[in-house]
Every structure is written in C-alpha cells, then in structure tokens.
Design an enzyme around this catalytic site. Structure first.
Site, PDB file in Angstrom:
ATOM      1  N   LYS A 230       0.845  -1.201   0.000  1.00 36.60           N
ATOM      2  CA  LYS A 230       0.000   0.000   0.000  1.00 36.60           C
ATOM      3  C   LYS A 230       0.878   1.248   0.000  1.00 36.60           C
ATOM      4  O   LYS A 230       1.940   1.251   0.624  1.00 36.60           O
ATOM      5  CB  LYS A 230      -0.874  -0.042   1.263  1.00 36.60           C
ATOM      6  CG  LYS A 230      -1.904   1.062   1.411  1.00 36.60           C
ATOM      7  CD  LYS A 230      -2.660   0.889   2.734  1.00 36.60           C
ATOM      8  CE  LYS A 230      -3.785   1.896   2.904  1.00 36.60           C
ATOM      9  NZ  LYS A 230      -4.513   1.701   4.192  1.00 36.60           N
TER      10      LYS A 230
ATOM     11  N   SER B 276      -9.531   1.522   3.601  1.00 39.41           N
ATOM     12  CA  SER B 276      -8.740   2.382   2.736  1.00 39.41           C
ATOM     13  C   SER B 276      -7.701   1.623   1.910  1.00 39.41           C
ATOM     14  O   SER B 276      -7.166   2.157   0.958  1.00 39.41           O
ATOM     15  CB  SER B 276      -8.012   3.434   3.584  1.00 39.41           C
ATOM     16  OG  SER B 276      -7.108   2.773   4.472  1.00 39.41           O
TER      17      SER B 276
ATOM     18  N   SER C  66      -9.514  -1.070   7.705  1.00 43.29           N
ATOM     19  CA  SER C  66      -9.046  -0.917   6.322  1.00 43.29           C
ATOM     20  C   SER C  66      -8.385  -2.121   5.685  1.00 43.29           C
ATOM     21  O   SER C  66      -8.031  -2.066   4.508  1.00 43.29           O
ATOM     22  CB  SER C  66      -8.092   0.266   6.225  1.00 43.29           C
ATOM     23  OG  SER C  66      -8.831   1.444   6.244  1.00 43.29           O
TER      24      SER C  66
END
Ligand code: GLN
Length: 504
Positions: A97, A172, A196
């Site tokens: 990420k 997210s 997330s």
C-alpha cells in the site's frame, strides 16, 4: 525430492507449471514451485506485470508499478534460488500500500501533499519483505492518508472492485485488496486503523489479517492515528496470509509500540482442527442495518464452525454502539496532530508564498477534502474547553470497549460476526455522505480500540454475486488461533476459490 515430484517426475511438473496461467497460483503454491525449481521468479513476475497491463487500466489498483525494479529483484531471487537458498518469500511478487515508505520509490499516501516524495529508506516491514526475498511489484492505491472506506478519497483516482467495476473495493487499503483479488499480486500489505484491511478483504473475496497492535512494526509507515494504526496482510488464502505475516511480524526497537515478544510458528499452527474452540457470537453485531444476505451468510459460516467442532455461544459486547463516535473522535484527534508535519518544509511539494505562513497555508491546501475535514474535527475535539468533553470522554469510552473484550475473552477463544453490514457499494454512492461511510465501519472499529486481532475470510456471496466476509476476532497476540479457525473454515468451504471474471 518431494512426494509430488517423485510421482510425476520434475520435467512433467515443469511443463504443467509453465503451461498454466501463473497468476492463478496461490502464494504458497508459487513458493513450492519456485523452491522445486519448476518456475522462475522472473517468469512469475512477468506474468504478474502482464496481468497488471491487461487489467489494471480498469481496476486501477496500483499508483506506481515498479516493473524494472521487480524484474531486477526477481533475477536476483532466481540466482539465490539456483544457489539453493530458501528464504520464506524468495522470488514471490507482492504489492505494498502506498502508506509504506519504499526506498527510491514514490510514496504518496494517496495525497497530493506527498506527490513526488521519494523516501530514502524502507519501512521496517518492507525491509523484512526484502529479507524474506519478496519481489516488489509496486505501490497500491489508498484513501488519502488511509482515511476512508472506499478508496475514493485518494487524490489520484478511485480503485474499482474486480467483482463489479462499478463498485468500490472497500478501503482504505482498496488498492491492495483489488490487486490481490484481481491476481495482480500474490499478497499485499495494507494498514488497518479502523477496518481498512478486513473490510476491503470482505468486499473482494480474499483473506485480510489485522494483527494485534504492536505485532508488526509501523516504523516507516505513514501515520494516520497512532494509537490505532497497524500493518495488515492480504492474500487469497489463509495459508498465503500466514506466510506473509510470518515473514514480516516481529519486534522493531525503532517503533516504541512494537511488542518485544517472540514470533510463534504461525504456519505450523494451521492444523485445521478446531474441536472444542469456544466461539462467541456478539448479539450487538446482528442489529438493524445489517443486510439480510450478509446475516444469512455469516450465520451459515458460524454453523459451519459448529459442524467442525467449535463450541458456539452468544456473548455480549455491550458498549459496541459507542465504538463509532469513540473511534472517530480519537482517530481525527490523532490525525490532526500527525498531519501537522506536512508543511511543505520537510516532505513533498512546497507551494511558494509571500512569507513562511502564506507558503505553509498554500501547501496545506493540497490536502483533499476528507483529510481537511478530519483535521478540523480533530483540532476541534482537542481544543481548550472541548478537550475533556470530547477527546477525554472518548478515551474513557475506549476503556469500556477494552473491558468488553477482556470480559468476553475470559469465556471464549474467538469472536465471530460480520465484517461489514453490506457488500460492496457503488462508486459515488456514499462519497458525499460521511455518516453513511462511517457506519460501514461499525463492526470493524471496536477491535482497533481494543488490543485484539482480527481477520476477514470469504464466507459467501449475495444475490448480485458480491462477496461477503466472516470476521474472526482473537484476544491479544492470539493470531494463531484466528488463523487456524479461518483455515479450518476455508478447508471446509469453497468460497475462496471463486475468482472475479476480469480480463479472463
Ligand atoms: N474507515 C475508517 C476511517 O476512515 C478506517 C480507515 C482505516 O482503517 N485506515 O478512518
């Protein structure tokens, strides 16, 4: 020589591995093939890079693809493999990420305020990946500073769910989840501050683990809300997640919240035997607003755990309904202080101004709307006169949530329930409705406020063909227990084998 090899002969296997689409292999299958010399890391990495070219223009899971670096690392891994080295992820291509610092590779946290920032160092867990021999495919999309539940607040673009391109992948860490579900990475890192990792895993039919706070180092991970942030892992199977977690968990003296306790052998804990496991089902997790199809699938999954020998009992986490306001007060308060460092002086772009104040103001205008909103909310909650009323109250409430979990774990080993009240929603559907988005986190947030660990494992589909996840929560540092429960469930079901039809 392995049993399989003895039966079929290496040359026959070599043919099979090369004739098939390598992207369909799981991480552990690829690892076995690499170790057995049936495939090279360069070939596997090329397969992943080709897949990214073929489908990521639609899914949009990557912000940066590090193709040259990946091929370089893959070639180095092949040399080490050929020399007989067998580190845990040697030659396995994975994604990270864009919240993790990566040396020499742009790291934006999904924000324009970090555009062009190229860290001079790796996050600790990225170094661990490198040590284990993994190949970095690139950096995945995220809600700006991981603030969101849909990956739509990214300053760059929204990510689409590979199961339905008109829907969100969750967030997210939606970029990582979509990349793994879309077979564009064998596994990936995310961050889970309020859900997330678990929520996008459930929206994308993959496994997502959020370890105990302090189990994985956050050194070099962009901070959102420091008392809640934790690194998490995505994979297509429980074994894949376990392999990645095993290789990267552990103490780091540079993260003061890192727990200095040994890393158990998680992979050996996957026995699939859950006879006698005490599983608590909180009545507060089956409430109004929970989609009927999600409830049916989750209840069926809990029955399956019972069939496997688990002892199911109803429990109560009485303060669950306060978790949402408590979380959003604490998270925004911490975010407002963490994000004070983005002033255009130290990182990323600097917008020129008449003087320093003007320049800082203009630079900070680069924050997106969601981030600005949270800075304002957090600053308000911390301001003199409101501090006790809001932030102080939230901290007290957090203790009640922690007590709820402590009490529950006195009687059960695992808590089971839904991950998200609904399946993936449409892009744009909730983007202007903060409250609706916040509510989507209702079952994931409590864990982050406590010292528990949790995961999402595929447990069904709704009538539209959208994935549903089962959440399993464990007590502090009991990752092995929830991973094994998820493994037992996964072995008994076939949900995780379904794959989205995108690009073939
Ligand atoms: N959706 C939650 C939030 O917006 C959680 C995000 C996260 O876990 N990073 O804060």
């Amino acid at each position: 020589m392995g049993v399989q090899e003895a039966m079929t002969g290496p040359s026959v296997l070599f043919f099979f591995v090369n004739a098939m689409d390598l992207t369909t292999l799981t991480l552990t299958e690829l690892r076995d093939a690499l170790w057995a010399g049936q495939v090279t890391s360069v070939v596997a990495t090329e397969a992943m890079l080709d897949r990214i070219v073929a489908v990521d223009n639609e899914v949009k899971s990557y912000l940066t693809v590090t193709d040259d670096l990946a091929l370089e690392q893959a070639a180095a891994a092949d040399k080490r493999l050929a020399a007989g080295e067998r580190t845990p992820l040697l030659g396995v291509p994975v994604a990270v990420k864009d919240m993790f610092c990566t040396r020499g590779v742009a790291t934006t946290a999904g924000s324009k305020i970090l555009e062009g920032f190229v860290p001079p160092y790796n996050a600790f867990v990225v170094d661990k990946l490198a040590e284990a021999g993994a190949v970095l495919l690139g950096k995945t999309n995220t809600d700006e500073f991981a603030m969101g539940s849909s990956t739509e607040t990214s300053a760059y673009f929204a990510t689409h769910n590979p199961w339905d391109l008109e829907r969100v992948p969750g967030g997210s860490s939606g970029g990582s989840a979509a990349a793994v579900a879309g077979r564009m990475a064998y596994a990936a890192f995310g961050t889970d501050t309020g859900g997330s990792v678990r929520q996008p895993a459930s929206f994308c039919n993959i496994v997502g683990l959020r370890p105990t706070y302090g189990r994985m180092s956050r050194w070099g991970v962009v901070a959102y809300a420091s008392s809640l942030d934790q690194v998490g892992v995505f994979g297509r199977t429980v074994a894949d997640v376990t392999a990645m977690f095993q290789a990267t968990a552990g103490f780091d003296p540079r993260d003061s919240t890192s727990l200095n306790v040994p890393v158990p052998n998680y992979e050996a804990a996957l026995t699939g035997d859950i006879r006698g496991l005490r599983v608590g089902v909180p009545k507060e997790y089956f409430i109004e607003g929970l989609d009927g199809e999600v409830e049916t699938a989750v209840r069926a999954a809990i029955n399956q755990l019972a069939d496997l020998g688990a002892d199911i009992r109803e429990i109560s986490l009485p303060h669950s309904r306060y978790a949402l306001p408590i979380y959003y007060l604490i998270a925004t308060a911490e975010a407002s202080t963490n994000l004070a460092r983005y002033d255009g002086v130290r990182y990323g772009p600097r917008v020129a101004g008449a003087d320093v104040i003007d320049s800082v103001q203009k630079t900070r205008a680069l924050f997106g709307a969601e981030t600005k909103k949270r800075i304002m909310l957090g600053t308000y909650a911390l301001s003199t006169g409101y501090y006790d009323e809001y932030y102080g109250k939230a901290l007290q409430g957090r203790t009640l949530i922690i007590n709820d979990f402590n009490k529950a774990f006195a009687d059960v080993d695992v808590i089971a329930g839904p991950v998200s009240p609904t399946t993936a929603f449409k892009l744009g559907e909730k983007v202007n409705d903060s409250l609706a988005l916040f509510l989507a986190d209702i079952f994931t947030l409590p864990l982050n406020l406590s010292a528990s660990c949790g995961l999402s494992v595929p447990c069904g589909f709704d009538g539209r063909g959208l994935p549903i996840g089962l959440q399993l929560i464990g007590n502090t540092l009991q990752e092995a227990t929830i991973l094994n429960a998820a493994f037992a469930y996964e072995q008994a079901t076939e949900w995780h084998l379904r794959q989205p039809v995108i690009g073939g």
